[in-house]
Write an enzyme that holds these catalytic residues in place. Sequence first.
Site, short mmCIF file in Angstrom:
data_model
loop_
_atom_site.label_atom_id
_atom_site.label_comp_id
_atom_site.label_asym_id
_atom_site.label_seq_id
_atom_site.Cartn_x
_atom_site.Cartn_y
_atom_site.Cartn_z
CB SER A 168 -3.06 3.97 0.51
OG SER A 168 -3.16 4.62 -0.74
CG LEU B 227 -2.14 -0.82 1.30
CD1 LEU B 227 -2.77 -0.73 2.69
CD2 LEU B 227 -3.14 -0.36 0.25
CG ASP B 228 -0.12 4.83 -2.08
OD1 ASP B 228 -0.38 5.69 -1.22
OD2 ASP B 228 -0.93 4.45 -2.94
CB ALA B 229 3.78 6.45 2.06
#
Length: 259
Positions: free
Chosen positions: A109, A105-107
Amino acid sequence: MPTERIHKIIACFGYASRRKAEDFIRDGRVTVNGKIVTQLGTAADPQQDVICLDGARIQPPAGKMTVLLNKPRGVVSTMQDPQGRKTVRDLVSDIPRRLFPVGRLDADSEGLILMTDDGDLALKVMHPRYEVHKTYEALVEGYEKAGQLLKLEKGVKLSDGPTGPAEVKLLSKSGRLTWIRIRISEGKNRQVRRMCGKVGLNVLRLKRVALGGLWLGDLPDGTHRELKPWELKKLFAKSNRSSGRSAGKPKPPPARNEL
């Protein structure tokens, strides 16, 4: 398991925390292939070398472990970060095993991410063959008409190729802000954000709420819990549709003007 520092091996096998394992080494309580080790940086291969604590060989924990983690925004889903940001590994540091994240999960999100030491499980979750869908709830601005959501459902063209059909549901709307739920089958980089951008929706907040048939529920931010065997099976069960009626499905978050 590759060569690793001895204090980390002791911690991963569940005998003590890393700090306590370092004390064991300093006190001369640890041997490798019959020789006492007191140097903290010493590395070994637990599959090839005989590592003993107080004369008894240390053994890896029985079975595998998978935990469900509710990742907060600002935390990166890697094992370490060159920029010094908090990682998902930091959030499970209380577990005496070397768990790694399943996917990313990107930072910016938040939400559901699995941490495991089961490589076979991780491969299955990420392989398209097993159709483990991902469900997100997004707070967006720019929603004006149902046609935008219909375009998402049909799939859009991104720079790295078209996306497959998605399941999209309007959850709530308040002023300029709208909550939507979107269920996708692929795992392209920042896919939901880019899909929404293609149809004129700017994502202000993005939370993964389900993976396959497994839902995040009300697990607090930054906390985790171990999955039960029956829950692991739910990962590969055909997920209910995003408008589904499955028991235990969390209520959609209310639309609000503040982030």
